[in-house]
Design an enzyme around this catalytic site. Sequence first.
Site, PDB file in Angstrom:
ATOM      1  N   LEU D 232     -23.465  -9.577  86.223  1.00 35.73           N
ATOM      2  CA  LEU D 232     -22.985  -8.308  86.811  1.00 35.73           C
ATOM      3  C   LEU D 232     -21.458  -8.252  86.946  1.00 35.73           C
ATOM      4  CD1 LEU D 232     -24.086  -5.654  88.082  1.00 35.73           C
ATOM      5  CD2 LEU D 232     -23.876  -6.784  90.301  1.00 35.73           C
ATOM      6  N   ASP D 233     -20.864  -7.158  86.473  1.00 38.62           N
ATOM      7  CA  ASP D 233     -19.417  -6.901  86.592  1.00 38.62           C
ATOM      8  C   ASP D 233     -18.565  -7.934  85.859  1.00 38.62           C
ATOM      9  OD1 ASP D 233     -20.057  -4.767  88.205  1.00 38.62           O
ATOM     10  OD2 ASP D 233     -19.619  -5.795  90.074  1.00 38.62           O
ATOM     11  N   ALA D 234     -19.178  -8.723  84.985  1.00 37.53           N
ATOM     12  CA  ALA D 234     -18.417  -9.794  84.348  1.00 37.53           C
ATOM     13  C   ALA D 234     -18.351  -9.654  82.834  1.00 37.53           C
ATOM     14  CB  ALA D 234     -19.016 -11.146  84.725  1.00 37.53           C
TER      15      ALA D 234
END
Lengths: 290, 290, 290, 290
Positions: D232-234
């Site tokens: 997530l978000d990476a």
Amino acid sequence: MPQNTDRYRLLIACSDRPGIIAAVSDILGREGANITAFDQYSEGLSEDGMFFMRAEFDAALGATGPERLSSQIQNIAEPYDMQWKLALARRPQRLCVFVSREDHCLNELLWQTQRGDIAASVALIISNHSDLKALADRFDIPFYHFPVTAQTKADSEARAIRAIREHDAQTIVLARYMQVLSEHFVSTFPERIINIHHSFLPAFVGPKPYHQAYARGVKLIGATAHYVTADLDAGPIIEQDVHRVDHRHQLDDLKRLGRQVERMVLARAVDWHVSDRVLVSGNRTVVFPF
Amino acid sequence: MPQNTDRYRLLIACSDRPGIIAAVSDILGREGANITAFDQYSEGLSEDGMFFMRAEFDAALGATGPERLSSQIQNIAEPYDMQWKLALARRPQRLCVFVSREDHCLNELLWQTQRGDIAASVALIISNHSDLKALADRFDIPFYHFPVTAQTKADSEARAIRAIREHDAQTIVLARYMQVLSEHFVSTFPERIINIHHSFLPAFVGPKPYHQAYARGVKLIGATAHYVTADLDAGPIIEQDVHRVDHRHQLDDLKRLGRQVERMVLARAVDWHVSDRVLVSGNRTVVFPF
Amino acid sequence: MPQNTDRYRLLIACSDRPGIIAAVSDILGREGANITAFDQYSEGLSEDGMFFMRAEFDAALGATGPERLSSQIQNIAEPYDMQWKLALARRPQRLCVFVSREDHCLNELLWQTQRGDIAASVALIISNHSDLKALADRFDIPFYHFPVTAQTKADSEARAIRAIREHDAQTIVLARYMQVLSEHFVSTFPERIINIHHSFLPAFVGPKPYHQAYARGVKLIGATAHYVTADLDAGPIIEQDVHRVDHRHQLDDLKRLGRQVERMVLARAVDWHVSDRVLVSGNRTVVFPF
Amino acid sequence: MPQNTDRYRLLIACSDRPGIIAAVSDILGREGANITAFDQYSEGLSEDGMFFMRAEFDAALGATGPERLSSQIQNIAEPYDMQWKLALARRPQRLCVFVSREDHCLNELLWQTQRGDIAASVALIISNHSDLKALADRFDIPFYHFPVTAQTKADSEARAIRAIREHDAQTIVLARYMQVLSEHFVSTFPERIINIHHSFLPAFVGPKPYHQAYARGVKLIGATAHYVTADLDAGPIIEQDVHRVDHRHQLDDLKRLGRQVERMVLARAVDWHVSDRVLVSGNRTVVFPF
């Protein structure tokens, strides 16, 4: 907060002299006003130095309060030779938007006003073409098609002025309107007509600024929102911004990127204007932006 | 990597025609070159479309290699009507910096070249005033004071040209030099003189651009680095940038903020020029910036 | 303007309550002060709302005036529970700059203070290395080399505190100082130590932020100037800025571009701090920038 | 230009080795292709150095040409261990846009695709809420309301995958979709899901980034468009941008300003993706932006 509290905005411009802030604070204090925002700009006490002020405050003035407050301000306005304005913040301005064929600036205004990101409503749209009627319909906004030729120009402007008044629009936005307004029209709405020029003024005044920018090989293109005066492209600037370009950008690319800058610059200028954040001083503006 | 490897840069400009990249790739491939950076820009095959290319490559060419490579390029240059240049990347350019009294642009160049942030060295400084001699001394750079009056101008320029040649400077930087150079001087160093103009050109050409910007009430101030041509302030633009200002900024503030923009814009333009990243095409530049 | 006029700055922070501006205006009015700049920010009258004010004014207070003015402010400070400060604007602050081996931030500070672009002077330089002594010598600034090891840290900090006091420096700038200061040191100079962190905080806290940025593949690199608190990299942010990068930028390129952002962000933060434009509110800052 | 000419794009990623450009140029040259844009980026010949290339070219390949060209590329792809893709430029991509309740990103995509500023069409809209159905209707785009709870999530994703396939959408855009997609869903569309995160990643990962930004007192807010991966978000960042804020901006103001940044950043990322300008390399992107 007491009931029946309203938010007001007080704008003042005058020659700078000692004691103005104290005098205004005193009046607001006596009315129990709670100042929520206070911006002030002084050019100093030298011969021509001006003073500009914007106060936003909450007050429960009651039915007769606004008039009472106005009369107190008028009392100090005379000795200080002030220009001033008291506005009720919760009364959103009504806009008249002029367009020709390009839709991006109109679209941005419709969208941001509808969403509440700009605290105003589009009351009517006037165009010298009929292309954008469908867009106006989609948002349920009255659309007036007033074609402009050398013969019809005076008449079209007269009809526009009537429509603006019927719809009680306070501010006129030229959202890529490709006609020059007459001096009569401009002087009818002083400091109330905002134009977006598709260049970083004063570079590339006049028509076809992207053609000029392309020919000059600039590395940034820009847009300028300004008040319209009788002198074309020379009115007081409200906001400007730029976008980086390079040799790969052909004329059409400059136009495409320019559209994003234009609509953002115009939206900010309209937002600040309808929030009573812009004061005009000669050919310059004092902007208390958020 | 083999020993005796050097890094080269090959720049090409010509009318766009099919097969150029393949022809160049073929030559570099035969020499065992390893292309480390390759930038290309084509305006398309239409009548006036130009093609621009910059290749950086490592090759162990040996003593006779550069000449051999040049002769192969020349072979394709003729049919394609190419302008081209082959440069050895490890040979940093030598700069001649012209200044008057303002030190900020000179300071930035001295500092960035000394640090290695710009791959060049300041070989000499020429000024029509003696104010900045102390700064030159601090960095141990030869400083020439050539005063300029209507009578001495031609002679001063002649002495400047001699000094530039004695110090083997390839690029001339006008770092807020407040004199207009003669057509003779400019044509002596075509596409090798870089000027910083303290406005966002073409806005505010001519003298005192900050005064003009202040009077016009702009919301952004800028600076422009460009090649100097016979036509004042109209040469090909290399780089531009801007800084936001508002009504609070008086003339002196515009100048102070402008100094930061000027030195950064000039430093970038010089950096790109000495790295062979700038090609001139008519009155526009093709820049392959890093 | 009367003779013996001085420029003063008055800063106030307190819980927001009605009447503050009027009370302060009243005091300044009685002293014949001419307010030249007035910035105010209110968070509103709700439970935790704070009020912040900065006034710059000219007044001919005479020998006993500052004390008299201070005592009047103290009279209203108590009921309003104000924190306040009255400063004489013409007394430029003296800086203590801490450095390690990187020179770009120190260089920018030396240069801008020397030129008068930042209204302060560098009173002394402290370093855990001796590399930058030559630069200090060039500007004739006292340079103290206090090496830091686990054993010597406490002693070095004690010597630093003594040197800061001997040189009467009010503000401490960590200009890429690569040591963590002890809680004791930090608490000795509350809200008077400014650090430049070479990332857009809170991204990439801790060491080697450019390595982290490169690994994460960000498209913008940044720098953050903040007050130093006991909590590493978590103090109140004064200023931040960014620079666009892309896939071509290797680690060394990020560092090189980052140096330009770092020195500009730090210079702005120091400029604002020494102009009394920064107030701290919890872990946030109120900045009245120019 | 000959009749039946089409514009193609060829993308290549492989370990950097000498001769790649020559080999590709050779193939394109034999097919009579006219290269209109050529971008290349090499990390160098060191152990892990990668090579990335994007060529846009016009060619009259005839009915069997694309296959013939593909087979020639495949011939060199094997020895060089290339990943490659040949796309027909005139076939605009079809987008599936996921939304929740916020309309600004969807609005921007609808508008720019409809105008042709982004060369793609919105084929369908999927939402876990029904709020934006009216907006979809206004543009005549199929709208699917798939509510998501712990129980229905797997089923909703299965229905979404079917809808995406039925509508032949190649690219999925999460336009402020407030649900985390399962690893299964993400791996079904590798490097084909673009998300807009409303912070300058990696600052403020996770939920409520504007709350986090406000609490930290940052001076710039930002947005990040990235490919979605299981982490997530990476995922690899495509584009980021920021907007300046100050102490006056409350949480709601950050959100309001943030909306403008979010939609612009997302629109640019989608534009570049559908123009085959983005290549993924590990957790970084190579972007050949216009």
